[in-house]
Write a protein that holds these residues in place. Structure first.
Motif: not given
Length: 337
Positions: A27, A30, A82, A227-228, A231-233, A235-236
């Motif tokens: 990350l 990011t 985001d 979506e986050n 599919n963006e575990r 990052k979350s």
């Protein structure tokens, strides 16, 4: 979860919120846009930014500021932001139903023994007899939009008192403040850093506490796009870890007051970079201190409060009956309380 749970990872932090985090190498740098209001209640994000907790997680954060909750939800759904912290609103729930947004944590909460959101009367209404919520019948109550948290609070308060009120949508908090000062609306409920400042200046009168009508109210939540969440575990989870460190610092400094006077002063100065920026520090500091409500440890979410809020939206015909907490909340991220 992949390899570990957020509950376990955040639990390791405990009282050692100041320990450095290793971050997630994938990350590095990011970029994230975080939606916020210029309220003390959004302090966890500000602290995480100013103290480098987002950077520790490999996140390059910029803020986008809003003046109401529902536009923030639209920004998340459209990709213009985001992550964000805001109240549960009809707009947020509708976007979740469309598969656009998900709540992934909790933030501000009402807690017994801590000054929370206050019920206010305009001076004109107070002089005409609105000296407690019991006199709300026939009065006007200010909201930003229908289906906002102000609408929820006002309806619950009026219902408890058996009162019939008219809700007046004014879109922005600033417009509501002006309408209260001029007597165009009779009542409103708002976080203490705004309520106490207005009452202290003699612009409005305090007539009650929201917590007396909605105990343990989950005032705000942490949310992102579907979506986050799906599919963006990494990052979350990184966002939630950094946010939780910021919340821990804030609570220790200004809510529990266990960090000492110097830490409290430093915290107020940090928040002043974002809240009451149009005031000199000496004038802004008391209001910031007065706004210190609990931000949930580890971004835990009060699911009972969420369910109550959904039930109210359904009873008002603002959302479909088939919407459930699973529609709104991605429980794979959530510590419950």
């Amino acid at each position: 979860m992949t390899g570990f749970t957020r509950r376990g990872a955040l639990g390791l932090m405990g009282g050692a919120a100041s320990l450095p985090m290793l971050g997630t190498p994938a990350l590095a740098n990011t970029k994230l846009t975080v939606g916020a209001l210029r309220f003390t209640s959004h302090a966890a994000s500000f602290v995480a930014f100013e103290r480098g907790y987002f950077t520790d997680e490999g996140l390059d954060v910029e803020f986008r500021f809003f003046e109401a909750a529902q536009p923030m939800a639209v920004a998340i759904a459209s990709g213009d932001a985001d992550y964000a912290v805001t109240a549960i609103t009809g707009g947020l729930i509708s976007l979740a139903e469309k598969g656009a947004t998900k709540v992934i944590g909790g933030a501000l909460s009402e807690e017994k023994g801590i000054d929370g959101q206050m019920i206010l009367a305009s001076n004109a209404a107070y002089e005409a007899g609105l000296t407690s919520p019991a006199q709300l019948d026939g009065k006007t109550f200010a909201v930003t939009q229908p289906g906002s948290s102000f609408h929820y609070m006002g309806s619950k308060i009026a219902g408890a008192e058996g009162a019939s009120v008219s809700f007046k949508p004014l879109q922005k908090v600033g417009a509501i403040i002006g309408a209260m000062k001029s007597g165009q609306v009779d009542a409103w409920s708002i976080v203490p850093h705004i309520a106490k400042a207005l009452a202290g200046a003699g612009a409005v009168q305090t007539i009650g506490q929201v917590a007396d009508y909605i105990p343990d109210y989950q005032v705000t939540t942490v949310f992102t796009s579907a979506e986050n969440a799906a599919n963006e575990r990494a990052k979350s989870e990184a966002f939630l870890r950094a946010f939780s460190r910021g919340a821990a610092d804030f609570n220790a400094a200004l809510v529990d007051k266990t960090a000492g006077d110097e830490a409290a002063e430093d915290m107020v100065k940090l928040i002043h970079k974002y809240v009451y920026t149009d005031r000199e520090y000496e004038k802004a500091a008391p209001s910031i201190r007065n706004g210190a409500m609990r931000i949930n440890a580890n971004a835990a979410l009060n699911m009972g409060s969420v369910e109550d809020q959904l039930g109210w939206f359904k009873s008002e015909g603002l959302i479909k009956d088939e919407i459930t907490t699973e529609t709104l909340v991605d429980s794979s991220y959530v510590d419950t309380m």
